[in-house]
Write a protein that holds these residues in place. Sequence first.
Motif, PDB file in Angstrom:
ATOM      1  N   GLY A  12      12.925 -31.956  -1.453  1.00 43.31           N
ATOM      2  CA  GLY A  12      12.882 -32.577  -0.695  1.00 43.31           C
ATOM      3  C   GLY A  12      13.967 -33.341  -0.161  1.00 43.31           C
ATOM      4  N   THR A  44       5.107 -29.117   2.603  1.00 47.21           N
ATOM      5  CA  THR A  44       5.686 -29.999   1.964  1.00 47.21           C
ATOM      6  C   THR A  44       6.897 -30.543   2.496  1.00 47.21           C
ATOM      7  OG1 THR A  44       6.417 -30.035   0.166  1.00 47.21           O
ATOM      8  CG2 THR A  44       4.533 -30.509  -0.106  1.00 47.21           C
ATOM      9  N   THR A  77       8.838 -30.206  -1.474  1.00 49.16           N
ATOM     10  CA  THR A  77       8.796 -30.879  -3.285  1.00 49.16           C
ATOM     11  C   THR A  77       8.696 -29.992  -4.044  1.00 49.16           C
ATOM     12  OG1 THR A  77       6.554 -31.974  -2.824  1.00 49.16           O
ATOM     13  CG2 THR A  77       8.434 -33.284  -1.685  1.00 49.16           C
ATOM     14  N   GLU A 139      10.932 -36.627  -9.484  1.00 48.22           N
ATOM     15  CA  GLU A 139       9.863 -37.045  -9.135  1.00 48.22           C
ATOM     16  C   GLU A 139       8.721 -36.558  -8.814  1.00 48.22           C
ATOM     17  OE1 GLU A 139      11.110 -38.812  -4.561  1.00 48.22           O
ATOM     18  OE2 GLU A 139      12.817 -37.691  -5.188  1.00 48.22           O
ATOM     19  N   PHE A 140       9.074 -35.381  -8.131  1.00 46.86           N
ATOM     20  CA  PHE A 140       7.601 -34.791  -7.417  1.00 46.86           C
ATOM     21  C   PHE A 140       6.757 -33.542  -8.600  1.00 46.86           C
ATOM     22  CE2 PHE A 140      10.865 -34.737  -4.255  1.00 46.86           C
ATOM     23  CZ  PHE A 140      10.533 -35.540  -3.148  1.00 46.86           C
ATOM     24  N   ASN A 142       7.981 -30.974 -10.947  1.00 46.61           N
ATOM     25  CA  ASN A 142       9.175 -30.050 -11.823  1.00 46.61           C
ATOM     26  C   ASN A 142       9.165 -30.833 -12.543  1.00 46.61           C
ATOM     27  OD1 ASN A 142       8.478 -28.995  -8.574  1.00 46.61           O
ATOM     28  ND2 ASN A 142       9.572 -30.359  -7.557  1.00 46.61           N
TER      29      ASN A 142
END
Length: 166
Positions: A12, A44, A77, A139-140, A142
């Motif tokens: 990201g 993404t 992401t 936050e994604f 992972n």
Amino acid sequence: MPCAITETPVVGTILAEPVVVRVKDRKGRSFVDLPVTWTVSDRTGGVGESAGGGFSATFSTRLNSQGESSVIWRLGTVSGSQTITASVAGPGKGKSKTVTSTLDAMVVAGPPAELTVSPTQARVEVADRQDLDASVMDEFGNDVEDVVVAWSSAVLSVASVDTAGT
């Protein structure tokens, strides 16, 4: 592509340096004003002209007077391998061909953003034990590796927890 990734790329984020493609013929002469099509493997993410501008999975530029074209790469992401590809169709008729160059990045998860403990509920009898597992994600979503989870109990008279989460 005369470009090397000199940082650990994080999901990201935007790479600090642009990705550059340089196109020359066999005699070392630069091609100019040819269209370059840029694509990224992780939809993404995206490519664009500036860090503050818009990004898309496919973007077009043109070779400049030095035979170069560059884009800013915003990584997708999803952690793991991501690729950016530049394709340039050669000039002329008949012998013209498309030249493609790729740059791969092994993208890592971002900083911890979520902690999940399982099981979320447990029925434990006196003197029994219950193993707990912790998953840390960015936050994604992972998995974040090499994170130390500190275990403790708010009420030691009811339950104790060791450093392994048992």
